[in-house]
Design a protein around this motif. Structure first.
Motif, PDB file in Angstrom:
ATOM      1  N   ALA A  12     -42.546 -29.401  -8.078  1.00 17.89           N
ATOM      2  CA  ALA A  12     -41.190 -29.141  -8.544  1.00 17.89           C
ATOM      3  C   ALA A  12     -40.917 -29.904  -9.820  1.00 17.89           C
ATOM      4  O   ALA A  12     -41.494 -30.957 -10.065  1.00 17.89           O
ATOM      5  CB  ALA A  12     -40.172 -29.539  -7.473  1.00 17.89           C
ATOM      6  N   CYS A  13     -40.038 -29.351 -10.638  1.00 15.84           N
ATOM      7  CA  CYS A  13     -39.538 -30.083 -11.795  1.00 15.84           C
ATOM      8  C   CYS A  13     -38.044 -29.855 -11.881  1.00 15.84           C
ATOM      9  O   CYS A  13     -37.528 -28.813 -11.454  1.00 15.84           O
ATOM     10  CB  CYS A  13     -40.242 -29.658 -13.088  1.00 15.84           C
ATOM     11  SG  CYS A  13     -39.788 -28.031 -13.703  1.00 15.84           S
ATOM     12  N   LEU A  14     -37.351 -30.847 -12.402  1.00 14.62           N
ATOM     13  CA  LEU A  14     -35.911 -30.760 -12.548  1.00 14.62           C
ATOM     14  C   LEU A  14     -35.562 -30.173 -13.904  1.00 14.62           C
ATOM     15  O   LEU A  14     -36.097 -30.564 -14.933  1.00 14.62           O
ATOM     16  CB  LEU A  14     -35.271 -32.149 -12.414  1.00 14.62           C
ATOM     17  CG  LEU A  14     -35.462 -32.848 -11.072  1.00 14.62           C
ATOM     18  CD1 LEU A  14     -34.624 -34.113 -11.023  1.00 14.62           C
ATOM     19  CD2 LEU A  14     -35.116 -31.931  -9.920  1.00 14.62           C
ATOM     20  N   LEU A  15     -34.676 -29.193 -13.872  1.00 17.81           N
ATOM     21  CA  LEU A  15     -34.162 -28.558 -15.079  1.00 17.81           C
ATOM     22  C   LEU A  15     -32.653 -28.446 -14.923  1.00 17.81           C
ATOM     23  O   LEU A  15     -32.158 -28.284 -13.803  1.00 17.81           O
ATOM     24  CB  LEU A  15     -34.787 -27.166 -15.274  1.00 17.81           C
ATOM     25  CG  LEU A  15     -36.295 -27.128 -15.472  1.00 17.81           C
ATOM     26  CD1 LEU A  15     -36.803 -25.694 -15.394  1.00 17.81           C
ATOM     27  CD2 LEU A  15     -36.684 -27.751 -16.808  1.00 17.81           C
ATOM     28  N   PRO A  16     -31.906 -28.489 -16.010  1.00 19.81           N
ATOM     29  CA  PRO A  16     -30.447 -28.487 -15.888  1.00 19.81           C
ATOM     30  C   PRO A  16     -29.902 -27.144 -15.409  1.00 19.81           C
ATOM     31  O   PRO A  16     -29.988 -26.138 -16.095  1.00 19.81           O
ATOM     32  CB  PRO A  16     -29.965 -28.814 -17.312  1.00 19.81           C
ATOM     33  CG  PRO A  16     -31.102 -28.403 -18.197  1.00 19.81           C
ATOM     34  CD  PRO A  16     -32.349 -28.631 -17.411  1.00 19.81           C
ATOM     35  N   ARG A  17     -29.384 -27.109 -14.177  1.00 19.17           N
ATOM     36  CA  ARG A  17     -28.721 -25.930 -13.599  1.00 19.17           C
ATOM     37  C   ARG A  17     -29.619 -24.692 -13.694  1.00 19.17           C
ATOM     38  O   ARG A  17     -29.275 -23.690 -14.294  1.00 19.17           O
ATOM     39  CB  ARG A  17     -27.383 -25.676 -14.306  1.00 19.17           C
ATOM     40  CG  ARG A  17     -26.453 -24.739 -13.531  1.00 19.17           C
ATOM     41  CD  ARG A  17     -25.046 -24.776 -14.118  1.00 19.17           C
ATOM     42  NE  ARG A  17     -24.173 -23.831 -13.459  1.00 19.17           N
ATOM     43  CZ  ARG A  17     -23.872 -22.624 -13.969  1.00 19.17           C
ATOM     44  NH1 ARG A  17     -24.365 -22.253 -15.136  1.00 19.17           N
ATOM     45  NH2 ARG A  17     -23.074 -21.819 -13.318  1.00 19.17           N
ATOM     46  N   VAL A  34     -36.789 -26.096 -10.352  1.00 12.73           N
ATOM     47  CA  VAL A  34     -37.631 -24.998  -9.890  1.00 12.73           C
ATOM     48  C   VAL A  34     -38.789 -25.576  -9.094  1.00 12.73           C
ATOM     49  O   VAL A  34     -39.418 -26.559  -9.511  1.00 12.73           O
ATOM     50  CB  VAL A  34     -38.153 -24.165 -11.075  1.00 12.73           C
ATOM     51  CG1 VAL A  34     -39.200 -23.158 -10.626  1.00 12.73           C
ATOM     52  CG2 VAL A  34     -36.988 -23.439 -11.757  1.00 12.73           C
ATOM     53  N   ALA A  35     -39.069 -24.977  -7.954  1.00  9.49           N
ATOM     54  CA  ALA A  35     -40.186 -25.386  -7.108  1.00  9.49           C
ATOM     55  C   ALA A  35     -41.191 -24.249  -7.020  1.00  9.49           C
ATOM     56  O   ALA A  35     -40.821 -23.072  -7.014  1.00  9.49           O
ATOM     57  CB  ALA A  35     -39.702 -25.759  -5.707  1.00  9.49           C
TER      58      ALA A  35
END
Length: 380
Positions: free
Chosen positions: A68-73, A54-55
């Motif tokens: 932004a952070c990375l999240l699974p799918r 999500v950004a």
């Protein structure tokens, strides 16, 4: 503000699968007046993107701000007040904006006006959650895997409250690819599906033009013959629907089913939100791994972009498109964060490193103690 912009993201994580390492930079290009429009509205956008994450995008003093952070799918999003809900592969995560602590965030003090941190996680299992909305203290979500509208509140993995009348069995078969929800005046009014089908993944055979819009709770078919419809919304009393397979933003008469093309856009349309008279529409490139599907938009494959379009709600004029050159292949959902210009979002891993502690008596950032300053904390 037209030009190419290089903005650093705040987290770089390598995927478990080869070749999917996240680039430390996302290259953006504003074609038109997208950033100017966003700046005038004094808001930021939450963008759910693929491959994952999500950004949060804003504009401050003419300069884009992006975290932004990375999240699974990451998939569906919902916003209410200081809460941001994000659907992932097996969870529904709710983030809270700790705005009073934002200026004291240790990693960048005196900068952010919002910092979203993980607050609650519902372990849902694989539901393939699409459109979502906060209904007071619960989340309503389109549960695509189980072909129903669900309540997510923690009592069960989910509670089904409605499914299309033509779906005769309950289970994880994705029988019609129910995907979109128009929530208006406290009720779900309309939903979209990719087919009026009742067999596991039966919608795939007619995905080119088998899409429908249904009224809720009656299940009446409002419109049919659509190419992969998504993201129905009731805006100023009018029903809008995205037709992904044709790259169109439609307005549909819920009584007659008549369709009007509001705007034709250079991408698979997915994710729609209105704010201040502007419609923000998510745009995606086509998924190459699926190969040709016979969609009308496939003839424009080379011209398609991943990004967000800003469309004037009254005239249908495309005010601008923010294109993502790397790090983003698809936009899944778009939501507005009002009155926020410089936002940060922390993944659970980032929050574990520097937890925010918020209570009725105040809050602070909890930092790891050093030998010289054991128990250091940044109060707010």
């Amino acid at each position: 503000m037209t030009g190419t912009l290089q903005t650093g993201v705040d987290e770089v994580v390598s995927s478990n699968r080869a070749g999917e390492a996240e680039s430390p930079f996302i290259n953006l290009r504003d074609t038109g007046r997208f950033l100017e429009v966003l700046a005038a509205l004094k808001c930021s956008l939450a963008i759910s993107r693929r491959p994952s994450g999500v950004a949060l995008l804003g504009v401050d003093k003419g300069i884009p701000t992006l975290s932004a952070c990375l999240l699974p799918r990451s998939m569906g999003l919902a916003v209410s007040g200081n809460r941001l809900a994000i659907a992932t592969s097996h969870e529904l995560m709710i983030f809270a904006n700790v705005s009073s602590l934002a200026p004291r965030y240790p990693a960048r003090p005196d900068y952010y006006d919002a910092v979203f941190v993980p607050r609650t996680a519902h372990y849902t299992g694989d539901l393939d959650l699409h459109d979502m909305v906060f209904d007071r203290n619960i989340v309503l979500a389109i549960n695509t895997r189980y072909s129903c509208i669900s309540v997510i509140d923690g009592f069960f993995n989910f509670t089904s409250i409605w499914q299309p009348p033509f779906v005769t069995e309950f289970g994880p078969g994705d029988r019609c690819h129910l995907n979109g929800m128009a929530f208006h005046d406290g009720k779900v009014r309309f939903v979209t599906a990719l087919g009026q089908t009742d067999t596991p993944f039966g919608w795939r055979k007619g995905m080119v033009d088998g899409g429908i819009v249904m009224e809720v709770p009656s299940g009446r078919i409002v419109a049919s013959g659509l190419s992969m419809p998504h993201s129905p919304r009731v805006i100023n009393g009018e029903l809008y629907v995205l037709e992904g397979g044709r790259g169109q933003l439609l307005q549909i008469d819920p009584v007659t089913g008549a369709k009007r093309v509001v705007a034709k856009l250079p991408g698979f349309t997915h994710g729609l939100v209105e704010y201040g008279g502007v419609l923000f529409v998510g745009l995606s490139r086509l998924r190459d791994r699926r190969g040709p599907q016979g969609l009308p938009i496939e003839a424009e494959r080379d011209e398609l972009v991943a990004g967000v379009a800003a469309v004037d709600a009254k005239s249908g004029q495309v005010l601008g498109i923010l294109e993502f050159y790397n790090g983003v292949e698809e936009i899944f959902d778009v939501q507005v964060l009002p009155n926020i210009l410089r936002a940060e979002i922390l993944s659970p891993r980032q929050w574990f490193d520097t937890p925010s502690i918020v209570t009725m008596k105040g809050g602070f950032w909890q930092t790891r103690p050093s030998e010289d300053d054991e128990g250091a904390a940044h109060a707010g």
